[in-house]
Design a protein around this motif. Structure first.
Motif, PDB file in Angstrom:
ATOM      1  N   THR A  39      -6.800  30.516   3.292  1.00 45.82           N
ATOM      2  CA  THR A  39      -6.674  29.129   2.855  1.00 45.82           C
ATOM      3  C   THR A  39      -6.063  28.312   3.986  1.00 45.82           C
ATOM      4  O   THR A  39      -5.271  28.833   4.774  1.00 45.82           O
ATOM      5  N   PHE A  40      -6.449  27.041   4.074  1.00 42.56           N
ATOM      6  CA  PHE A  40      -6.038  26.202   5.195  1.00 42.56           C
ATOM      7  C   PHE A  40      -5.286  24.958   4.713  1.00 42.56           C
ATOM      8  O   PHE A  40      -5.458  24.507   3.573  1.00 42.56           O
ATOM      9  N   ASN A  41      -4.481  24.417   5.599  1.00 41.50           N
ATOM     10  CA  ASN A  41      -3.819  23.139   5.368  1.00 41.50           C
ATOM     11  C   ASN A  41      -3.490  22.552   6.731  1.00 41.50           C
ATOM     12  O   ASN A  41      -3.713  23.215   7.764  1.00 41.50           O
ATOM     13  N   GLU A  42      -2.963  21.366   6.767  1.00 41.02           N
ATOM     14  CA  GLU A  42      -2.563  20.760   8.021  1.00 41.02           C
ATOM     15  C   GLU A  42      -1.173  20.169   7.876  1.00 41.02           C
ATOM     16  O   GLU A  42      -0.756  19.775   6.782  1.00 41.02           O
ATOM     17  N   VAL A  43      -0.442  20.138   8.985  1.00 44.42           N
ATOM     18  CA  VAL A  43       0.941  19.692   8.946  1.00 44.42           C
ATOM     19  C   VAL A  43       1.167  18.655  10.037  1.00 44.42           C
ATOM     20  O   VAL A  43       0.660  18.792  11.161  1.00 44.42           O
ATOM     21  N   ASN A  44       1.894  17.618   9.669  1.00 43.32           N
ATOM     22  CA  ASN A  44       2.279  16.581  10.621  1.00 43.32           C
ATOM     23  C   ASN A  44       3.495  17.061  11.407  1.00 43.32           C
ATOM     24  O   ASN A  44       4.573  17.242  10.844  1.00 43.32           O
ATOM     25  N   MET A  45       3.332  17.261  12.704  1.00 46.85           N
ATOM     26  CA  MET A  45       4.396  17.818  13.532  1.00 46.85           C
ATOM     27  C   MET A  45       5.348  16.757  14.083  1.00 46.85           C
ATOM     28  O   MET A  45       6.307  17.087  14.782  1.00 46.85           O
ATOM     29  N   LYS A  46       5.099  15.491  13.783  1.00 47.31           N
ATOM     30  CA  LYS A  46       5.918  14.421  14.358  1.00 47.31           C
ATOM     31  C   LYS A  46       7.397  14.558  14.016  1.00 47.31           C
ATOM     32  O   LYS A  46       8.250  14.423  14.912  1.00 47.31           O
ATOM     33  N   PRO A  47       7.798  14.815  12.746  1.00 45.00           N
ATOM     34  CA  PRO A  47       9.228  14.940  12.445  1.00 45.00           C
ATOM     35  C   PRO A  47       9.923  16.051  13.236  1.00 45.00           C
ATOM     36  O   PRO A  47      11.024  15.858  13.757  1.00 45.00           O
ATOM     37  N   VAL A  48       9.281  17.218  13.353  1.00 46.95           N
ATOM     38  CA  VAL A  48       9.876  18.325  14.102  1.00 46.95           C
ATOM     39  C   VAL A  48       9.930  18.002  15.591  1.00 46.95           C
ATOM     40  O   VAL A  48      10.922  18.303  16.277  1.00 46.95           O
ATOM     41  N   MET A  49       8.893  17.362  16.091  1.00 47.11           N
ATOM     42  CA  MET A  49       8.860  17.019  17.508  1.00 47.11           C
ATOM     43  C   MET A  49       9.944  16.001  17.856  1.00 47.11           C
ATOM     44  O   MET A  49      10.585  16.090  18.912  1.00 47.11           O
ATOM     45  N   GLU A  50      10.175  15.020  16.977  1.00 42.81           N
ATOM     46  CA  GLU A  50      11.234  14.033  17.210  1.00 42.81           C
ATOM     47  C   GLU A  50      12.612  14.687  17.125  1.00 42.81           C
ATOM     48  O   GLU A  50      13.508  14.376  17.909  1.00 42.81           O
ATOM     49  N   LEU A  51      12.785  15.590  16.144  1.00 42.93           N
ATOM     50  CA  LEU A  51      14.056  16.300  16.004  1.00 42.93           C
ATOM     51  C   LEU A  51      14.319  17.167  17.235  1.00 42.93           C
ATOM     52  O   LEU A  51      15.455  17.212  17.750  1.00 42.93           O
ATOM     53  N   ARG A  52      13.288  17.824  17.695  1.00 44.36           N
ATOM     54  CA  ARG A  52      13.405  18.670  18.885  1.00 44.36           C
ATOM     55  C   ARG A  52      13.732  17.828  20.117  1.00 44.36           C
ATOM     56  O   ARG A  52      14.578  18.209  20.935  1.00 44.36           O
ATOM     57  N   LYS A  53      13.087  16.688  20.255  1.00 41.08           N
ATOM     58  CA  LYS A  53      13.347  15.818  21.401  1.00 41.08           C
ATOM     59  C   LYS A  53      14.774  15.288  21.386  1.00 41.08           C
ATOM     60  O   LYS A  53      15.427  15.174  22.431  1.00 41.08           O
ATOM     61  N   GLN A  54      15.284  14.990  20.196  1.00 45.33           N
ATOM     62  CA  GLN A  54      16.624  14.428  20.068  1.00 45.33           C
ATOM     63  C   GLN A  54      17.712  15.440  20.407  1.00 45.33           C
ATOM     64  O   GLN A  54      18.727  15.104  21.016  1.00 45.33           O
ATOM     65  N   LYS A  68      17.179  18.741  21.891  1.00 48.57           N
ATOM     66  CA  LYS A  68      16.814  19.876  22.744  1.00 48.57           C
ATOM     67  C   LYS A  68      17.844  20.138  23.841  1.00 48.57           C
ATOM     68  O   LYS A  68      18.151  21.297  24.148  1.00 48.57           O
ATOM     69  N   ASP A  69      18.412  19.074  24.446  1.00 47.58           N
ATOM     70  CA  ASP A  69      19.380  19.274  25.525  1.00 47.58           C
ATOM     71  C   ASP A  69      20.692  19.863  25.007  1.00 47.58           C
ATOM     72  O   ASP A  69      21.220  20.832  25.566  1.00 47.58           O
ATOM     73  N   SER A  70      21.208  19.282  23.929  1.00 48.31           N
ATOM     74  CA  SER A  70      22.472  19.786  23.372  1.00 48.31           C
ATOM     75  C   SER A  70      22.279  21.183  22.788  1.00 48.31           C
ATOM     76  O   SER A  70      23.181  22.028  22.858  1.00 48.31           O
ATOM     77  N   PHE A  71      21.089  21.454  22.229  1.00 44.01           N
ATOM     78  CA  PHE A  71      20.804  22.780  21.683  1.00 44.01           C
ATOM     79  C   PHE A  71      20.816  23.819  22.793  1.00 44.01           C
ATOM     80  O   PHE A  71      21.415  24.893  22.650  1.00 44.01           O
ATOM     81  N   GLN A  72      20.170  23.490  23.914  1.00 44.34           N
ATOM     82  CA  GLN A  72      20.116  24.434  25.027  1.00 44.34           C
ATOM     83  C   GLN A  72      21.486  24.619  25.665  1.00 44.34           C
ATOM     84  O   GLN A  72      21.848  25.731  26.065  1.00 44.34           O
ATOM     85  N   ASP A  73      22.271  23.547  25.769  1.00 48.90           N
ATOM     86  CA  ASP A  73      23.613  23.658  26.340  1.00 48.90           C
ATOM     87  C   ASP A  73      24.507  24.556  25.488  1.00 48.90           C
ATOM     88  O   ASP A  73      25.323  25.323  26.019  1.00 48.90           O
TER      89      ASP A  73
END
Length: 417
Positions: free
Chosen positions: A216-231, A233-238
């Motif tokens: 079975t298939f579906n599709e997901v909008n990745m924009k929320p995760v991508m924005e969260l990751r962008k916000q 990513k630096d502090s997470f890696q540090d």
């Protein structure tokens, strides 16, 4: 006195193995714990190391030969001086009488001071340097007393941008340029299937024959995760020393969905259905030897950083063939990401005895209708293949929708809604 080189004791699930690569040949010197031969099974590659400083005396099983658990594959002579060690000592005239001297005064008791300013190299380091035409004087030694180790030579090669050396005997045929195909020629190359790839093929065919597999298939909008990751990513890696990827979000979302739909986290054992009260998620990793699926244990208790670290560690060790059998068994659910290779959509095959597998794919910008308006959004197709004997279509669809909702609104994962 010679000692036997034996294949490792295989687990009960492994009947036999194949000699994959001899990294040392008869007459070559070895250091204690240095890799001498790889044994490939249908699940992992097992390494056999030298029991002591000495020399490979003979080989009983050649590359490609089948070996059983604990079977003798060669002989090893502890304390003997091989060709490499004799060369590094610079005194070939006394090499025949070095056996007894090396037993009474091994090299680890203290490196000899160089007499002409030349650095001291271990036999393995000397061999690697000779193969790659490296000047030992240009290598910085980090061993005891400034001794140059094999790792020092390899690091020097990597820094110079040289091609990495091939372990064991040189393979000129592999390094030689490929002759261009002439018009009218129809070249072919026959290569034996590795034991691991043969096992993968057998399991995939079995999965399609034995299971009532449906996707079975579906599709997901990745924009929320991508924005969260962008916000973050630096502090997470540090803070955690690892990059924040997408796989950890899907692993956590899948874990929460598995708790809500236990049938997707179950397995079939004969005529029994086994429901697991834990979530052990396998992550498919592509290697040169074939596809392997190491398992992240108890993902419900792991944070995003723990998941990312586990995936990176498994990926690196999978490429090196250093995963253990216990790390690739016992999973309750599997995630595979064909999107890293550019796949837009696919139907993943089950990993028996599991009853479901989630397929992630390429993130593709597409025009989507949002509140009556057309927006360009980064979308990903998701595919859930499942065993219809165990999972009804309603459960499979609801499970995939639950993952979609949690990825599109990551706060749901924290709030358990």
């Amino acid at each position: 006195m010679s000692t036997e080189i034996k294949a490792p004791v295989f687990p009960e699930s492994v009947a036999e193995g194949t000699v994959a690569t001899w990294h040392k040949q008869p007459g070559e010197a070895c250091e204690r714990d240095e890799l001498i031969v790889d044994i490939e099974t249908d699940k992992v590659v097992l390494e056999v190391v030298a029991p002591d400083d000495g020399v490979i005396e003979s080989i009983a099983k050649n590359e490609g030969d089948t070996v059983e658990s604990g079977e003798v594959v060669g002989t090893f002579k502890p304390g003997a001086a091989g060709e490499a060690s004799a060369k590094s000592s610079g005194d070939e005239g006394d090499s025949k009488g070095d056996d007894q001297a090396s037993e009474s005064a091994p090299e680890e008791s203290g490196p000899k001071a160089p007499t002409d300013g030349e650095p001291i190299l271990s036999p393995a380091a000397r061999k690697l340097a000779d193969e790659n035409e490296v000047d030992p004087a240009a290598v910085h030694g980090t061993g005891k007393g400034g001794r140059v180790t094999k790792e020092d030579v390899q690091k020097h090669i990597d820094q110079k941008g040289s091609a990495p050396a091939v372990s064991g005997p040189s393979k000129p045929a592999a390094d030689a340029p490929v002759a261009p195909v002439q018009p009218g020629e129809r070249p072919e190359k026959r290569v034996p299937m590795t034991r691991l790839r043969a096992s993968i093929a057998k399991r995939l065919v079995s999965a399609q024959q034995d299971a009532a597999m449906l996707t079975t298939f579906n599709e997901v909008n990745m924009k929320p995760v991508m924005e969260l990751r962008k916000q973050y990513k630096d502090s997470f890696q540090d803070r955690h020393g690892v990059k924040l990827g997408f796989m950890s979000f899907f692993a956590k979302a899948a874990t929460e969905a598995l708790k809500r739909f236990p049938a997707v986290n179950a397995s079939i054992d004969g005529s029994d259905m086994v429901y697991h009260g834990y979530q052990d998620v396998g992550v498919a990793v592509s290697t040169d030897r074939g596809l392997v699926v190491p398992v992240l244990r108890d993902v419900d208790g792991m944070g995003l950083a723990d998941i990312e670290k586990g995936i990176i560690d498994y990926g690196q060790r999978a490429q090196q063939g250093k995963l253990g059998i216990e790390e690739m068994t016992g999973g309750t659910f599997t995630i595979t990401n064909g999107g890293i290779f550019g796949s837009l959509i696919s139907t993943p095959i089950l990993n028996p005895p599991q009853t479901a597998i989630l397929g992630m794919h390429k993130i593709q910008e597409r025009p989507m209708a949002v509140n009556g308006q057309v927006e360009i959004l980064p979308m990903m197709y998701l595919a859930l293949s499942y065993d219809h004997r165990m999972i009804d279509g309603k459960e499979a669809v609801q499970f995939l929708v639950a993952i979609k909702e949690m990825v599109e609104d990551p706060a749901r994962i924290l709030l358990d809604v």
